[in-house]
Design a protein around this motif. Structure first.
Motif, PDB file in Angstrom:
ATOM      1  N   PHE A   1      32.499 -31.437  -6.755  1.00  0.00           N
ATOM      2  CA  PHE A   1      33.122 -32.546  -6.040  1.00  0.00           C
ATOM      3  C   PHE A   1      34.640 -32.382  -6.087  1.00  0.00           C
ATOM      4  O   PHE A   1      35.161 -31.549  -6.829  1.00  0.00           O
ATOM      5  N   ARG A   2      35.326 -33.165  -5.299  1.00  0.00           N
ATOM      6  CA  ARG A   2      36.790 -33.122  -5.283  1.00  0.00           C
ATOM      7  C   ARG A   2      37.323 -34.388  -5.921  1.00  0.00           C
ATOM      8  O   ARG A   2      36.852 -35.507  -5.643  1.00  0.00           O
ATOM      9  N   TRP A   3      38.323 -34.206  -6.797  1.00  0.00           N
ATOM     10  CA  TRP A   3      38.965 -35.338  -7.460  1.00  0.00           C
ATOM     11  C   TRP A   3      40.463 -35.115  -7.427  1.00  0.00           C
ATOM     12  O   TRP A   3      40.970 -34.097  -7.906  1.00  0.00           O
ATOM     13  N   GLU A   4      41.138 -36.070  -6.789  1.00  0.00           N
ATOM     14  CA  GLU A   4      42.595 -35.999  -6.618  1.00  0.00           C
ATOM     15  C   GLU A   4      42.991 -34.692  -5.941  1.00  0.00           C
ATOM     16  O   GLU A   4      43.945 -34.020  -6.343  1.00  0.00           O
ATOM     17  N   GLY A   5      42.193 -34.319  -4.947  1.00  0.00           N
ATOM     18  CA  GLY A   5      42.506 -33.155  -4.132  1.00  0.00           C
ATOM     19  C   GLY A   5      42.118 -31.819  -4.728  1.00  0.00           C
ATOM     20  O   GLY A   5      42.330 -30.776  -4.104  1.00  0.00           O
TER      21      GLY A   5
END
Length: 390
Positions: free
Chosen positions: A43-47
């Motif tokens: 997943f993506r978190w803060e880009g």
């Protein structure tokens, strides 16, 4: 192409296919050359691209991994980092974490070394591969399937024993408020296996004498031979004799003082020494000297005789004699049964075994009937001597 249980089950070692297989919604599995299958969520978190491990198959099923992903996607929608959510889950719900805490805070501090070893062995073999099971959410039927596997891989009795230890973990965690409930607690042993059968073996007099003669004629070491003979004549537990220190035995007063730290009841046990036991100890003193640390030293310097050495010797005795199978613990049942036939009172034989008397006697009566024990031990030795002569 989405994953399936059929596809995952077909993965066998040695594996030389793709190292990572994608499913959907960020779920994938990594497969090692040894065919260890680990679920991951990307997943993506803060880009930035992130990845967290969900668990290992088949301990974590594909359908449950997908449910976890859906939960984490929902966390993302609410602005929560799935890694934080997972860490909170690990500290409270994962079976491996519960077992580790149980070992650290209870088993290693409250239970005896032998029991500690038993739990360690069970957890290493049956928990480690499935440590990511959510102890609260794992379904009743999934636990049943798991224990069916344990039964298939070992035995019905072992499956029952493993369940018993797992339930101890779940009950401990629930009592401490770490979990609300687990289906483990609800499973009766008869649903997945059986209880360990209680042994009933008791040697007859002719078997005692046959075993004694076979021991005497054996070419084994004096340590093994004497250990079994002492077990026969004292009715003591295997470890009580094997790990006994020489200074526990006072041959002048004909008494053996088993210290609390080596007693199952954690209380000192006094046992008188019969003439036969004193003769055996004198023989050991003659061979190994009176200043040795252990009554029966093992092959490794500074260590007592091992359980393996004793069990191996007893198995050889079984092979030679062709009696119904016996183990050292059966000698405890033998001595009290044979002495009861000679009218020795129950409270005396119980003290000979190092047992605590039940009910009000345990609380108020601290007498150990040492003189009566002495008479009983001597009676037993006299009977053995007489039958050996005849």
């Amino acid at each position: 192409m989405a994953l399936s249980d059929t596809k995952l089950r077909k993965i066998k070692a040695p594996y030389n296919g793709e190292a990572e297989l994608a499913d959907r919604d960020g779920l994938s599995v990594r497969v090692s050359p040894k065919a260890l299958i680990t679920f991951n969520y990307r997943f993506r978190w803060e880009g930035k691209q992130q990845r967290i491990k969900l668990g290992r198959y088949p301990g974590l099923k594909l359908i449950d991994a997908r449910k976890k992903v859906n939960e984490y996607r929902h966390n993302l929608d609410e602005g929560l980092d799935p890694r934080v959510v997972q860490n909170e889950s690990r500290s409270h719900n994962l079976f491996g974490d519960m077992c580790e805490a149980f070992m650290t805070k209870y088993v290693m501090t409250e239970l005896r070394p032998k029991t500690q070893t038993l739990y360690k062995s069970t957890f290493n073999k049956y928990v480690t591969p499935y440590k990511n099971i959510d102890i609260e959410r794992y379904k009743y039927t999934d636990w049943i399937a798991y224990f069916d596997w344990v039964k298939k891989e070992s035995s019905s009795a072992n499956a029952g024993s493993v369940l018993k230890r797992f339930k101890a973990v779940a009950n401990w965690a629930k009592a401490r408020g770490q979990i609300k409930h687990s289906h483990l607690i609800d499973i009766p042993i008869k649903a997945i296996g059986s209880h360990q059968q209680k042994r009933e073996r008791c040697l007859e007099w002719d078997e005692v004498i046959g075993l004694w003669r076979q021991i005497e004629s054996s070419k084994s070491t004096p340590q093994c031979k004497t250990c079994i003979q002492l077990l026969l004549l004292t009715g003591a537990r295997n470890a009580e004799i094997r790990e006994a220190r020489r200074d526990e035995f006072d041959l002048d007063k004909n008494i053996w003082l088993l210290p609390p730290e080596r007693s199952k009841t954690k209380k000192q046990v006094r046992r008188p020494l019969s003439t036969g036991v004193i003769e055996l100890i004198n023989k050991l003193d003659l061979i190994y000297g009176q200043d040795r640390e252990y009554l029966i030293a093992g092959d490794i310097k500074g260590k007592p005789l091992t359980t393996h050495a004793v069990n191996r010797f007893v198995q050889r005795m079984n092979n030679h004699l062709k009696y119904p199978h016996f183990v050292p613990h059966d000698f405890r049942r033998t001595i009290v049964t044979r002495l009861s036939e000679h009218k020795v009172e129950l409270h005396v034989t119980e003290k000979m075994l190092g047992h605590e008397l039940g009910g009000i006697l345990t609380r108020y009566n601290k007498h150990d009937w040492i003189d009566e024990q002495r008479e009983a031990y001597e009676l037993y030795w006299q009977k053995v001597t007489l039958l050996l002569k005849n």
